[in-house]
Structures are given as C-alpha cells and as structure tokens.
Design an enzyme around this catalytic site. Sequence first.
Site, PDB file in Angstrom:
ATOM      1  NE  ARG A 101      -0.053   0.512  -4.450  1.00  0.00           N
ATOM      2  CZ  ARG A 101       0.759   1.136  -5.325  1.00  0.00           C
ATOM      3  NH1 ARG A 101       0.291   1.636  -6.444  1.00  0.00           N
ATOM      4  NH2 ARG A 101       2.048   1.220  -5.062  1.00  0.00           N
ATOM      5  CB  SER A 146       3.348  -0.030   0.661  1.00  0.00           C
ATOM      6  OG  SER A 146       4.376   0.523  -0.097  1.00  0.00           O
ATOM      7  CD  GLU A 185      -0.344  -1.630  -1.383  1.00  0.00           C
ATOM      8  OE1 GLU A 185       0.105  -0.520  -1.651  1.00  0.00           O
ATOM      9  OE2 GLU A 185       0.248  -2.694  -1.643  1.00  0.00           O
TER      10      GLU A 185
HETATM   11  P1  FAD Z   1      -2.298 -11.957  -3.653  1.00  0.00           P
HETATM   12  O1  FAD Z   1      -1.511 -11.343  -2.541  1.00  0.00           O
HETATM   13  O2  FAD Z   1      -2.384 -13.417  -3.681  1.00  0.00           O
HETATM   14  O3  FAD Z   1      -3.755 -11.346  -3.637  1.00  0.00           O
HETATM   15  C1  FAD Z   1      -3.963  -9.966  -3.476  1.00  0.00           C
HETATM   16  C2  FAD Z   1      -5.461  -9.689  -3.637  1.00  0.00           C
HETATM   17  O4  FAD Z   1      -5.862  -9.996  -4.970  1.00  0.00           O
HETATM   18  C3  FAD Z   1      -6.351 -10.560  -2.746  1.00  0.00           C
HETATM   19  O5  FAD Z   1      -7.478  -9.793  -2.399  1.00  0.00           O
HETATM   20  C4  FAD Z   1      -6.769 -11.698  -3.636  1.00  0.00           C
HETATM   21  O6  FAD Z   1      -8.025 -12.235  -3.285  1.00  0.00           O
HETATM   22  C5  FAD Z   1      -6.850 -11.024  -4.991  1.00  0.00           C
HETATM   23  N1  FAD Z   1      -6.518 -11.875  -6.128  1.00  0.00           N
HETATM   24  C6  FAD Z   1      -5.293 -12.384  -6.447  1.00  0.00           C
HETATM   25  N2  FAD Z   1      -5.342 -13.049  -7.615  1.00  0.00           N
HETATM   26  C7  FAD Z   1      -6.624 -12.967  -8.055  1.00  0.00           C
HETATM   27  C8  FAD Z   1      -7.312 -13.445  -9.198  1.00  0.00           C
HETATM   28  N3  FAD Z   1      -6.686 -14.139 -10.157  1.00  0.00           N
HETATM   29  N4  FAD Z   1      -8.650 -13.186  -9.306  1.00  0.00           N
HETATM   30  C9  FAD Z   1      -9.292 -12.474  -8.352  1.00  0.00           C
HETATM   31  N5  FAD Z   1      -8.689 -11.987  -7.255  1.00  0.00           N
HETATM   32  C10 FAD Z   1      -7.376 -12.223  -7.107  1.00  0.00           C
HETATM   33  N6  FAD Z   1       2.254  -3.463  -5.227  1.00  0.00           N
HETATM   34  C11 FAD Z   1       2.266  -2.372  -6.022  1.00  0.00           C
HETATM   35  O7  FAD Z   1       1.211  -1.972  -6.548  1.00  0.00           O
HETATM   36  N7  FAD Z   1       3.414  -1.683  -6.272  1.00  0.00           N
HETATM   37  C12 FAD Z   1       4.597  -2.048  -5.739  1.00  0.00           C
HETATM   38  O8  FAD Z   1       5.612  -1.417  -5.992  1.00  0.00           O
HETATM   39  C13 FAD Z   1       4.620  -3.196  -4.895  1.00  0.00           C
HETATM   40  N8  FAD Z   1       5.781  -3.603  -4.315  1.00  0.00           N
HETATM   41  C14 FAD Z   1       5.792  -4.698  -3.514  1.00  0.00           C
HETATM   42  C15 FAD Z   1       7.014  -5.100  -2.947  1.00  0.00           C
HETATM   43  C16 FAD Z   1       7.072  -6.223  -2.147  1.00  0.00           C
HETATM   44  C17 FAD Z   1       8.402  -6.640  -1.553  1.00  0.00           C
HETATM   45  C18 FAD Z   1       5.890  -6.986  -1.904  1.00  0.00           C
HETATM   46  C19 FAD Z   1       5.958  -8.221  -1.068  1.00  0.00           C
HETATM   47  C20 FAD Z   1       4.679  -6.580  -2.435  1.00  0.00           C
HETATM   48  C21 FAD Z   1       4.620  -5.422  -3.249  1.00  0.00           C
HETATM   49  N9  FAD Z   1       3.409  -4.968  -3.805  1.00  0.00           N
HETATM   50  C22 FAD Z   1       3.409  -3.877  -4.655  1.00  0.00           C
HETATM   51  C23 FAD Z   1       2.148  -5.691  -3.557  1.00  0.00           C
HETATM   52  C24 FAD Z   1       1.959  -6.923  -4.470  1.00  0.00           C
HETATM   53  O9  FAD Z   1       3.134  -7.203  -5.160  1.00  0.00           O
HETATM   54  C25 FAD Z   1       0.838  -6.696  -5.489  1.00  0.00           C
HETATM   55  O10 FAD Z   1      -0.359  -6.330  -4.848  1.00  0.00           O
HETATM   56  C26 FAD Z   1       0.573  -7.948  -6.327  1.00  0.00           C
HETATM   57  O11 FAD Z   1      -0.301  -7.631  -7.383  1.00  0.00           O
HETATM   58  C27 FAD Z   1      -0.007  -9.100  -5.524  1.00  0.00           C
HETATM   59  O12 FAD Z   1      -0.031 -10.248  -6.344  1.00  0.00           O
HETATM   60  P2  FAD Z   1      -0.355 -11.686  -5.735  1.00  0.00           P
HETATM   61  O13 FAD Z   1      -0.513 -12.634  -6.842  1.00  0.00           O
HETATM   62  O14 FAD Z   1       0.679 -12.024  -4.730  1.00  0.00           O
HETATM   63  O15 FAD Z   1      -1.756 -11.404  -5.040  1.00  0.00           O
HETATM   64  N1  EPU Z   2      10.059   8.003   3.453  1.00  0.00           N
HETATM   65  C1  EPU Z   2      10.290   8.224   4.784  1.00  0.00           C
HETATM   66  N2  EPU Z   2      10.767   7.191   5.529  1.00  0.00           N
HETATM   67  C2  EPU Z   2      11.012   5.960   5.004  1.00  0.00           C
HETATM   68  C3  EPU Z   2      10.764   5.742   3.631  1.00  0.00           C
HETATM   69  C4  EPU Z   2      10.277   6.793   2.869  1.00  0.00           C
HETATM   70  O1  EPU Z   2      10.079   9.316   5.291  1.00  0.00           O
HETATM   71  O2  EPU Z   2      11.427   5.056   5.742  1.00  0.00           O
HETATM   72  C5  EPU Z   2       9.537   9.124   2.652  1.00  0.00           C
HETATM   73  C6  EPU Z   2      10.635   9.763   1.808  1.00  0.00           C
HETATM   74  O3  EPU Z   2      10.484  11.156   1.894  1.00  0.00           O
HETATM   75  C7  EPU Z   2      10.334   9.303   0.414  1.00  0.00           C
HETATM   76  C8  EPU Z   2       8.822   9.128   0.445  1.00  0.00           C
HETATM   77  O4  EPU Z   2       8.544   8.665   1.757  1.00  0.00           O
HETATM   78  O5  EPU Z   2      10.713  10.243  -0.539  1.00  0.00           O
HETATM   79  C9  EPU Z   2       8.298   8.161  -0.584  1.00  0.00           C
HETATM   80  O6  EPU Z   2       8.986   6.903  -0.438  1.00  0.00           O
HETATM   81  P1  EPU Z   2       9.076   5.865  -1.648  1.00  0.00           P
HETATM   82  O7  EPU Z   2       9.632   6.539  -2.854  1.00  0.00           O
HETATM   83  O8  EPU Z   2       9.760   4.653  -1.159  1.00  0.00           O
HETATM   84  O9  EPU Z   2       7.568   5.571  -2.014  1.00  0.00           O
HETATM   85  P2  EPU Z   2       6.320   5.176  -1.117  1.00  0.00           P
HETATM   86  O10 EPU Z   2       5.304   6.249  -1.275  1.00  0.00           O
HETATM   87  O11 EPU Z   2       6.702   4.826   0.259  1.00  0.00           O
HETATM   88  C10 EPU Z   2       5.110   3.983  -3.085  1.00  0.00           C
HETATM   89  C11 EPU Z   2       4.324   2.726  -3.252  1.00  0.00           C
HETATM   90  C12 EPU Z   2       5.264   1.564  -3.491  1.00  0.00           C
HETATM   91  C13 EPU Z   2       6.062   1.822  -4.762  1.00  0.00           C
HETATM   92  C14 EPU Z   2       6.848   3.121  -4.570  1.00  0.00           C
HETATM   93  C15 EPU Z   2       7.558   3.532  -5.845  1.00  0.00           C
HETATM   94  C16 EPU Z   2       2.268   2.997  -1.991  1.00  0.00           C
HETATM   95  C17 EPU Z   2       1.506   2.641  -0.780  1.00  0.00           C
HETATM   96  N3  EPU Z   2       3.508   2.498  -2.069  1.00  0.00           N
HETATM   97  O12 EPU Z   2       5.853   3.853  -1.891  1.00  0.00           O
HETATM   98  O13 EPU Z   2       4.471   0.389  -3.705  1.00  0.00           O
HETATM   99  O14 EPU Z   2       6.953   0.772  -5.042  1.00  0.00           O
HETATM  100  O15 EPU Z   2       5.944   4.181  -4.230  1.00  0.00           O
HETATM  101  O16 EPU Z   2       6.607   3.974  -6.754  1.00  0.00           O
HETATM  102  O17 EPU Z   2       1.751   3.678  -2.873  1.00  0.00           O
HETATM  103  C18 EPU Z   2       3.433  -1.414  -2.565  1.00  0.00           C
HETATM  104  O18 EPU Z   2       2.364  -0.947  -2.976  1.00  0.00           O
HETATM  105  O19 EPU Z   2       3.506  -2.462  -1.900  1.00  0.00           O
HETATM  106  C19 EPU Z   2       4.667  -0.704  -2.870  1.00  0.00           C
HETATM  107  C20 EPU Z   2       5.865  -1.100  -2.449  1.00  0.00           C
END
Ligand code: FAD
Ligand code: EPU
Length: 347
Positions: A174, A247, A343
């Site tokens: 991240r 997250s 995050e």
């Molecule tokens: P924004 O939210 O618009 O921006 C995020 C940051 O990037 C800001 O600091 C912004 O200034 C910068 N930025 C954006 N675009 C540019 C650009 N072109 N040039 C320079 N800076 C820029 N993330 C994960 O890693 N794994 C996950 O599994 C995951 N699951 C998600 C699930 C949900 C339901 C949601 C809502 C979010 C999740 N995220 C996850 C976070 C998010 O999807 C990512 O961080 C994604 O890359 C953000 O893209 P965005 O275009 O919306 O960026």
């Molecule tokens: N857990 C709990 N309570 C909950 C949910 C989860 O105790 O309500 C525990 C469980 O033991 C579970 C563990 O947390 O096994 C891990 O949960 P999960 O597999 O959902 O993954 P996470 O660590 O919570 C991370 C990323 C997610 C990504 C998933 C899958 C971060 C901060 N988050 O979540 O990314 O989708 O793994 O790889 O690293 C994001 O960055 O926005 C994001 C959604």
Amino acid sequence: MKPDTLSESGYRVTEDADLSRHNSFRVPARAQWLIEVDDARALPEVFELGAVKSSPVLVLGEGSNVLLTRGWPGVVLVPAMRGIRILEDRGDAALVRVGAGENWNEFVHWSLGRGFAGLENLILIPGSVGAAPIQNIGAYGVEVREFIATVEAFDRRTGQYVRIDNATCTFAYRDSVFKRDPDRFVVTAVEFLLPRSRELVLDYAGVRDELVAMNIDDPNHAAVAEAVMRLRLRKLPNPAQIGNAGSFFKNPVVPAALADALLRANPALPCWPATDGNRKLSAAWLVDAAGFKGAREGDAGVSERHALVLVNHGNATGAQIHALAHHIIDAVDARYGIRLEPEPRIV
Ligand code: FAD
Ligand code: EPU
C-alpha cells in the site's frame, strides 16, 4: 479562468464543483474549481493558469480512496486520459499502455478478454488506472507492482513529463514514491507488461474454498476472477449502496517480537509474514475485537460485514467519519498498543 467546456484545449473546467459524486464515501464537499484533463499534453498549460498557480491543487481519480473532511479551497484536477493500446507484442507477453482515466476494473476485464493472465486477483477493485500505482493496489495475494513496467507522469515540481520505471516507484505494501510525495506527480498513463500465461495465485484465504463451492477442480484465470468477484461481493459493502472507501486502515506491519507477544495474549489474531522479517497483523481483527464492528456514531459507522470498512449511512460528513476513525485508533491503541494508520488519503 473561464468555467466552460474547453474540449479543444484538452481540459474542461467547472467552477464551484460538487465533489459528492467524486468520492465513494459520498460525503458533501465542494471545490472552487474542478479541471478534468482529457489530454496529457494540456498539463503544462493547465499548471500555468492563474487559478492553478495561486491555489492548492488536489489530484483525484475516481475518489474511492479519499476522505474529504472539508471543501477544497482550490483546484481539483482529474486525470481523464483514455485509451488502451498494445505497444509491443512479444508473444509470451505484451507491453500495454493505459490512460490514467481508464477504469481499473474495465481494464482487468479487457486484459482477461484478450487472453492475458495475472490481473484476475485484482478484479473489482474500484478506481482509475492512474491511481493503481499510487498505493500499489493489491488483493488476494497479488499486487499491481508485479505488472507495472513504467509510470508516465507530469512532474509538477519541474514542469516536465517523466517516465518512472518500476524500481524507481519503490513499491511496497500500500505504498510507493507517489504516496510518499503526494503533491508531486500527476500520473497520465501506466505501461503494463502482461503475460499470456502465469501460475494461478490461489493461496489467499477463501479462494480455494470458493472454487470448490463453484464446483471447479481445475481452475483457470477466468475461474479465479469469478471466485474473487464472489468473495468481494460477499465481504465488502458496495459503495453504490453505502458510501465507503474499502479498508480504512492498513494492516499494521510490526517487528516479529511484538507480533509474537501479541499472539501469546491473543492466539486468534491473524498474522502473516511480511518483508524484512516483520509480521503483518489483521487490522480488521483488531477493530472487530475492540468492539467496533457495526458500531455507529450518527451516520458514520463501521460496516456490519467487515470491521475494516468505515461507512456513510447517509448523511455523515467527512469530519464525522474522521472522528470515528480516531476513536477506533485510540481504542485499538489502548487495548493492543498498536496505532492503526489510515489507508485512504485524508483531505
Ligand atoms: P482516488 O481515490 O481518486 O485517489 C487516491 C489517491 O491517489 C489520492 O492521493 C490521489 O491524489 C491519488 N491519485 C489518483 N489518481 C492520480 C493520478 N492520476 N496521478 C496522481 N495521483 C493520483 N485498494 C486496494 O489496494 N485493494 C483493494 O482490494 C481495494 N478494495 C476496495 C474496495 C472498495 C469497496 C473501495 C471503495 C476501495 C477499495 N480499494 C482497494 C481502494 C481503491 O480502490 C484504490 O486505492 C484505488 O486505486 C483508488 O483509485 P481512485 O481512482 O478512486 O483514486
Ligand atoms: N476479520 C475480522 N473481522 C472482520 C473482517 C475480517 O476479524 O470483520 C479478520 C478475519 O480473520 C480475516 C482477516 O481479518 O481472515 C482478513 O480479512 P480479509 O481477508 O477481508 O482481508 P483484510 O486484511 O481485511 C485486505 C486488504 C483488502 C483486500 C483484501 C483481500 C488491506 C488494508 N486490506 O483486507 O484491500 O481486498 O485483503 O486481499 O490490506 C483496500 O485496500 O481497500 C481493500 C479492501
């Protein structure tokens, strides 16, 4: 600056813009100016505009990883450059250039549809392609850094276009050079090296079980994509239905000795190996065990589905969600001695 559509100049300007549809928390906020840039060649001109030179500039993709705690007293710049192009086909892999404004999930579908392998574990992550390198998006055992060859960007400090290779991006969990220096680069395009075959990544908890539930015993890339989609749709609240940014806290990476001590007192705490002999702990478990899953302070809340996801039940402001986040940070710290780090970018 003239608020209008200036499509021939490669950018579009809106004055007093509503940002509520530009952030997935859907909190209310306005920006003095919103500039959507369709053509990267317009950036030098954009950064010479009076309003841009005299006020703060926030770069925003699709707003799915930001928390807006107030309005933005300056310019919100949205890189909206489109286009997916194969630059070089090497047979076993291809170099693919994608505009920053393309949607990440659509690009994943494009790649799988053309027989490329590897992005299936990253399916359904919201946001733009340009934001993918910022925090090195990752899910289900894969990180985007494994596929990024070069990031094309505009360097706001020098006014030059730059090509940043993978090593210079210094990607980590991240994290990247872009996240550490958030006001320097506007990412305009990303070049990916996409393989045509790649070993499946199935070891993340839940993936194999999901494939079994789908009655698939010999999975391919498409089946893994389907399994990850099913897992994500079940575990994470949909931002179209309830505002959230995925997250809210990073999983804390701590020295092994500290992890061992915590594990002795809390044997159920999930813990994974991390780089440099450190350990990664589950932030979700810590927030859950501190009693916050499903908690609510007005319309700011913690998802009932997943303890790591803060949500907007309707009319929360960014400041209220931010206050809840701090209550969680303090409670987890008081109980476990770990200070969780957000995050999303807090604006
Ligand atoms: P924004 O939210 O618009 O921006 C995020 C940051 O990037 C800001 O600091 C912004 O200034 C910068 N930025 C954006 N675009 C540019 C650009 N072109 N040039 C320079 N800076 C820029 N993330 C994960 O890693 N794994 C996950 O599994 C995951 N699951 C998600 C699930 C949900 C339901 C949601 C809502 C979010 C999740 N995220 C996850 C976070 C998010 O999807 C990512 O961080 C994604 O890359 C953000 O893209 P965005 O275009 O919306 O960026
Ligand atoms: N857990 C709990 N309570 C909950 C949910 C989860 O105790 O309500 C525990 C469980 O033991 C579970 C563990 O947390 O096994 C891990 O949960 P999960 O597999 O959902 O993954 P996470 O660590 O919570 C991370 C990323 C997610 C990504 C998933 C899958 C971060 C901060 N988050 O979540 O990314 O989708 O793994 O790889 O690293 C994001 O960055 O926005 C994001 C959604």
